[in-house]
Scaffold this motif. Sequence first.
Motif, short mmCIF file in Angstrom:
data_model
loop_
_atom_site.label_atom_id
_atom_site.label_comp_id
_atom_site.label_asym_id
_atom_site.label_seq_id
_atom_site.Cartn_x
_atom_site.Cartn_y
_atom_site.Cartn_z
N ARG A 53 0.87 -1.17 0.00
CA ARG A 53 0.00 0.00 0.00
C ARG A 53 0.90 1.21 0.00
N PRO A 54 0.73 2.15 -0.93
CA PRO A 54 1.61 3.32 -0.96
C PRO A 54 1.50 4.13 0.33
N ASN A 55 2.57 4.82 0.66
CA ASN A 55 2.59 5.66 1.85
C ASN A 55 1.62 6.82 1.64
N PRO A 56 0.59 6.98 2.49
CA PRO A 56 -0.43 8.01 2.27
C PRO A 56 -0.08 9.37 2.87
N THR A 57 1.11 9.54 3.44
CA THR A 57 1.48 10.81 4.04
C THR A 57 1.38 11.93 3.01
N GLY A 58 0.73 13.01 3.38
CA GLY A 58 0.58 14.16 2.49
C GLY A 58 -0.58 14.04 1.53
N THR A 59 -1.37 12.99 1.64
CA THR A 59 -2.52 12.81 0.77
C THR A 59 -3.80 12.85 1.62
N PRO A 60 -4.96 12.93 1.00
CA PRO A 60 -6.20 12.90 1.77
C PRO A 60 -6.40 11.61 2.57
N ALA A 61 -5.69 10.53 2.21
CA ALA A 61 -5.83 9.26 2.92
C ALA A 61 -4.92 9.16 4.14
N ALA A 62 -4.18 10.21 4.45
CA ALA A 62 -3.25 10.18 5.58
C ALA A 62 -4.02 10.09 6.90
N TYR A 63 -3.36 9.56 7.92
CA TYR A 63 -3.98 9.43 9.25
C TYR A 63 -4.11 10.81 9.87
N ARG A 64 -5.31 11.12 10.31
CA ARG A 64 -5.57 12.39 10.99
C ARG A 64 -6.39 12.08 12.24
N PRO A 65 -5.76 12.15 13.40
CA PRO A 65 -6.50 11.83 14.62
C PRO A 65 -7.59 12.84 14.91
N GLN A 66 -8.54 12.43 15.68
CA GLN A 66 -9.65 13.30 16.03
C GLN A 66 -9.12 14.55 16.73
N GLY A 67 -9.57 15.70 16.26
CA GLY A 67 -9.15 16.96 16.85
C GLY A 67 -7.97 17.60 16.15
N SER A 68 -7.38 16.95 15.16
CA SER A 68 -6.27 17.58 14.43
C SER A 68 -6.84 18.68 13.53
N LEU A 69 -5.97 19.51 13.01
CA LEU A 69 -6.42 20.64 12.21
C LEU A 69 -7.16 20.22 10.94
N LEU A 70 -6.81 19.07 10.38
CA LEU A 70 -7.42 18.65 9.12
C LEU A 70 -8.52 17.60 9.31
N ALA A 71 -8.86 17.29 10.54
CA ALA A 71 -9.92 16.31 10.80
C ALA A 71 -11.07 16.99 11.53
N SER A 72 -12.22 16.37 11.44
CA SER A 72 -13.37 16.92 12.15
C SER A 72 -13.38 16.39 13.58
N GLY A 73 -14.22 16.95 14.37
CA GLY A 73 -14.34 16.48 15.75
C GLY A 73 -13.51 17.31 16.71
N GLU A 74 -13.60 16.97 17.94
CA GLU A 74 -12.91 17.70 18.99
C GLU A 74 -11.86 16.79 19.63
N ARG A 75 -10.78 17.39 20.03
CA ARG A 75 -9.71 16.63 20.66
C ARG A 75 -10.21 16.03 21.96
N PRO A 76 -9.86 14.76 22.22
CA PRO A 76 -10.30 14.14 23.47
C PRO A 76 -9.71 14.87 24.68
N ARG A 77 -10.45 14.93 25.75
CA ARG A 77 -9.98 15.59 26.96
C ARG A 77 -8.86 14.78 27.59
N VAL A 78 -7.93 15.49 28.21
CA VAL A 78 -6.82 14.80 28.88
C VAL A 78 -7.31 14.16 30.16
N THR A 79 -6.60 13.13 30.58
CA THR A 79 -7.06 12.35 31.73
C THR A 79 -6.56 12.89 33.06
N GLY A 80 -5.62 13.82 33.02
CA GLY A 80 -5.11 14.38 34.27
C GLY A 80 -3.86 13.70 34.80
N ASP A 81 -3.34 12.74 34.05
CA ASP A 81 -2.12 12.06 34.50
C ASP A 81 -0.87 12.73 33.94
#
Length: 131
Positions: free
Chosen positions: A95-123
């Motif tokens: 599978r080609p490396n998807p970095t820099g493409t729309p198929a790249a991994y974008r965790p929730q809350g990142s600038l290019l993904a939808s959603g809100e960043r998960p709250r920190v646990t306090g540890d």
Amino acid sequence: MKLLLQIFTWWSGQTIGTRFHTWRHGQKVGQDEFGNVYYQGGTDSEGRTRRWVIYADYAEASAIPPGWHGWMHHRTDVPPSQENYVAREWQKPHRPNPTGTPAAYRPQGSLLASGERPRVTGDYDAWTPGA
């Protein structure tokens, strides 16, 4: 046009230096299903046979299949073209490396993904100077 690409780019096929080295020292060993051609010839600084690949398209190291990867890194002396190599069931197809493409991994809350960043646990305590 292909010659101009080889003269002025390193990511497309082979460079002029690789072409000269292949012509002078290279012995074709085989070709994989992607069209990459594998060579050997001469010795490296450690006295081992030098091995290299000329990519069919863009120079992307992850495009080397597992069998050829083992041969390229001197893990085996027999190239897949000279044996009945069958990929193991746990080996996945390329599978080609998807970095820099729309198929790249974008965790929730990142600038290019939808959603809100998960709250920190306090540890985690942030570092502050002088503390």
